[in-house]
Design an enzyme around this catalytic site. Structure first.
Site, short mmCIF file in Angstrom:
data_model
loop_
_atom_site.label_atom_id
_atom_site.label_comp_id
_atom_site.label_asym_id
_atom_site.label_seq_id
_atom_site.Cartn_x
_atom_site.Cartn_y
_atom_site.Cartn_z
N TYR B 271 1.28 -0.05 2.88
CA TYR B 271 1.08 -0.25 1.44
C TYR B 271 1.51 -1.64 0.98
CZ TYR B 271 1.95 0.00 -3.53
OH TYR B 271 1.98 -0.28 -4.87
N ASP B 306 -2.80 7.60 -1.57
CA ASP B 306 -3.51 7.67 -2.85
C ASP B 306 -4.00 6.30 -3.29
OD1 ASP B 306 -0.56 7.52 -2.96
OD2 ASP B 306 -0.91 7.01 -5.05
N LYS B 378 1.76 15.46 0.37
CA LYS B 378 1.97 15.13 -1.04
C LYS B 378 0.62 14.95 -1.72
CE LYS B 378 4.34 12.06 -4.17
NZ LYS B 378 4.79 10.69 -4.33
#
Lengths: 242, 550
Positions: B271, B306, B378
């Site tokens: 990320y 996400d 998640k």
């Protein structure tokens, strides 16, 4: 002149929800109706009240407002430029600039939401329109998220940017406004007026009429498409601004 | 293996393809682990000093760990680590403790050098003793958590309900977090002041001035954990606390989290590189250390897949989520994390105007569930297609919750209908929790009855995404232009349009190649933890079993 429309012309019906810092009881419901009355809902119907923990109550109110809306007195920023196709944009840039138009884009401050800037810049685009990267006569430098203002100013200078596009989604504590002011001030300080790139900001919570207050050349609000931005850039450069 | 002899799963994924996908992720990840083991960073060294008990900051707010690491680096370099020079200096007996040493170092009255021979052995042993105390403290914190959970209890249901608090002021966050817990939050995440990820130091003390979030400091961690301990006892369920091990101080964040008994940390392998333009080597080195600490501390990591979907098309790029999950799994297990600690991320971000968007979401979520049957996935709510129409957004969140219920997600981040409008109001949170409760109450056991048609749309879509993930992993491994193919792929923009070369990005100046005599007692101790290793190819791993019975 118009009134809000519920199910009959002129009925003036609106709905409203809010929270009061009161425990849910008869008094709280009365307080909610009092607020609705002060807001011009007459009569007001309290259709839903729900306690949220011991200290708060949530209300939904329906009611009739007696206010009239004078449509002729509404002021909006109308589009001041013609909407061009990608082909026309490319052609206009080719004949006027004889080089590629350079656009530097970024999300500044702590804002990590690149969705706005990406919608305008990425080839992928938005609402079925391709982004500025798709335009042959535009060179796009997308710096991404959380770019520091000094870094943006430096890159704009190094890339000889014709325009700087800044997207601001986060609005907590009016961050979008303070960030924009900081950005425009930095550009005015770093560039002589004649060489300063066009400053364009966009985001869902901007008021398009605030350009002067924020020190930018153009503000784009919610739902702006890449073609609108490209057409504006052609228009603004033709005008010779800034 | 003959058909019928293995337990049938809902999607009936081909175990050979699943094995191939894992093998490819391992192949892509291994050279990166080697790279991580041959470098150190300023933040790894600072985390090591934090474990040895060095806390506090100078009058400018610069932490003593930064001062000391900078001073050592200026005198002796970081190639051998800070441990030998620092504990060699301590061995002279002229400094009462590490804080005093750091103060003198900052004033320029100490000169550091790398000791040799017997002096090196002595310094190394002293360092290991002091750093070992920090690890012991983390071990005690983990036992403390286990005791509290045994006494107070876990949430009665899965998924755990995850709510966010973010006021910027820790003393405002505390009552909000308590209220969120009372309203039903099983996990409270304190969003960081977002600019923090690019700070190369950790602020000190309790803070009241954050920007779109609250600074992560050790004191803020301590205050919030203590407040949640109180409310956990009141409610009879242990409320977990989450923060972020990301950005330039990832190893220190993980260390502080372990020391203060945080329960979950956002911690993604790529990320920072892709979305924050942090140098790739810095990220991978910092990441390995932070994950080793998380493994030791019993912290559940939450990965950030996400983000791939908020910046790219959620249908076209669905396989990048799978690839990232597989890489995150490899890097996590290599660092010693166990399945129950892998909160692998995914999100409900498909354009709702697309035909069959719900079936596609269901297919993607089921794929993640079946690929990682023992991981507490998640599940992240819609953000990209939340338009400001709060009524439509509420419906979309309901469908998001339904997918969560149907696919046995472990951690459900509660979606707010006012996403992209305002920071959540009290009433938004209340309505959002009603939405979750309704769906879990009405359809929470639907997974017992629901099985997609074997040759149908959902199973087909899941197979397709897995196939595309395998193709992308093959493409990454094929990149022979770079000695470390994954770094080459990141440089070439294989993950989204961002190109992130290994010699660029923020924090590069804090990366140092280790010399032969590099000593880091924290890494030495953590490397001895039970599960650390290169992906353990011989280890038996369930790929198709579904112990969570989704």
């Amino acid at each position: 002149m118009v009134r809000p429309y519920g199910d009959t012309t002129g009925d003036g019906m609106v709905q409203l929800s809010f929270t009061l810092p009161l425990p849910h009881d008869k008094r709280a419901e009365g307080a909610a109706l009092q607020l609705a009355g002060s807001m011009g809902l007459e009569p007001a119907m309290l259709v839903h009240a729900k306690g949220m923990g011991p200290d708060f109550t949530f209300f939904v109110v329906y009611g009739r407002v007696n206010h009239l809306v004078d449509v002729s007195a509404v002021q909006v920023v109308e589009r001041e430029y013609p909407l061009l196709s990608a082909k026309d944009v490319n052609q206009a840039l080719r004949s006027r600039l004889r080089r590629k138009l350079v656009v530097v884009g970024a999300c500044i401050g702590t804002d990590a939401h690149t969705v706005g800037i990406d919608a305008i810049l990425n080839v992928k685009g938005f609402a079925g329109e391709k982004g500025l990267e798709y335009y042959r006569e535009i060179r796009v430098v997308n710096l991404g998220a959380q770019v520091l203002v000094p870094e943006l100013v430096d890159r704009a200078g190094a890339e000889r940017a014709d325009a700087v596009l800044v997207s601001q989604v986060v609005t907590q504590r009016d961050a979008h406004l303070t960030n924009t002011c900081e950005m425009s001030a930095a550009f005015r300080e770093a560039f002589p007026a004649a060489r300063r790139p066009l400053l364009v900001v966009g985001g869902p919570r901007f008021d398009e009429s605030m350009t002067a207050a924020l020190g930018v050349d153009r503000i784009f609000g919610r739902g702006t498409t890449p073609a609108e931005v490209a057409s504006y850039l052609v228009h603004a450069l033709a005008k010779g601004s800034p | 293996m003959p058909a019928g002899s293995r337990p049938r799963t809902k999607l009936d994924l081909d175990p050979a393809v699943v094995r191939t996908a894992r093998a490819l992720a391992r192949r892509a990840g291994r050279p990166v682990v080697k790279l991580a083991r041959s470098h150190t960073t300023v933040s790894v060294e600072r985390a090591t000093l934090r474990l040895a008990g060095l806390e506090g900051a100078d009058s400018d707010g610069i932490p003593w760990v930064n001062r000391l690491v900078d001073a050592v680096r200026a005198d002796a370099g970081l190639e051998h680590g800070v441990a030998l020079p620092v504990w060699h200096a301590m061995g002279t007996g002229e400094h009462a403790d590490l804080v005093q040493l750091a103060q003198k170092a900052a004033a320029g009255s100490v000169t550091f050098r790398v000791p040799e021979g017997a002096a090196a052995g002595k310094a190394g042993r002293a360092a290991r003793r002091d750093v070992g105390r920090g690890i012991t403290r983390i071990d005690r914190r983990r036992k403390e958590r286990e005791r509290l959970i045994a006494r107070i209890g876990d949430p009665p249901q899965r998924p755990w309900i995850y709510l966010i608090v973010a006021t910027g002021d820790i003393y405002e966050d505390i009552p909000q977090a308590r209220a969120a817990a009372r309203e039903g939050a099983d996990v409270v995440a304190v969003i960081r002041s977002t600019g923090q990820s690019l700070l190369d130091y950790v602020p000190e003390g309790a803070t009241r001035e954050g920007y779109a979030g609250t600074y992560a400091t050790q004191e803020n961690f301590r205050l919030m954990r203590a407040a949640l301990d109180d409310v956990s006892r009141e409610l009879g369920r242990y409320v977990r606390l989450t923060n972020y091990a990301s950005g330039l101080c990832m190893p220190e964040m993980a260390t502080m989290a372990g020391l203060e008994r945080l329960d979950m940390m956002l911690n993604d392998s790529m990320y920072g590189i892709l979305f924050r333009d942090i140098n790739p080597i810095r990220t991978f080195v910092d990441q390995r250390f932070s994950r080793q600490v998380h493994a030791r501390a019993g912290i559940i990591i939450n990965t950030g897949e996400d983000n791939y979907l908020t910046t790219a098309d959620a249908v076209d790029e669905a396989h990048t989520v799978t690839v990232s999950q597989l890489l995150n799994e490899f890097f996590a297990k290599e660092a010693g994390l166990e399945d129950w600690q892998l909160g692998l991320g995914h999100a409900f971000e498909i354009n709702p105007d697309l035909p069959d968007s719900f079936r596609l979401e269901l297919a993607h979520a089921m794929l993640a569930r079946e690929l990682f049957p023992a991981a507490p996935l998640k599940w992240m709510p819609p953000t990209k297609h939340m338009t400001g129409d709060v009524f439509r957004g509420y419906l979309l969140d309901g469908f998001f919750n339904l997918v969560g219920a149907m696919t046995g997600q472990g951690i459900l981040l509660v979606g707010m209908m006012t996403e992209a409008v305002v920071t959540p109001w009290l009433s938004d949170r209340d309505l959002a929790l009603q939405n979750v409760r309704y769906v879990l109450g009405a359809a929470g056991k639907l997974h017992e009855d629901f099985r997609p048609e074997a040759g149908g749309f959902i199973a087909g879509r899941a197979r397709q995404v897995l196939g595309e993930a395998v193709e992308l992993l093959e493409k990454i491994n094929r990149d022979v232009t770079h000695p470390i193919p994954l770094l080459g792929a990141i440089a070439d923009g294989t993950f989204g349009i961002t190109r992130r070369p290994a010699d660029r990005g923020k924090g590069l100046d804090g990366v140092v190649r280790r010399a032969d005599g590099y000593v880091n007692p924290a890494i030495d101790i953590l490397d001895l933890s039970p599960n650390v290793g290169m992906g353990r190819p011989g280890a038996k791993r369930s790929v198709t079993g579904s112990p969570r019975a989704n």
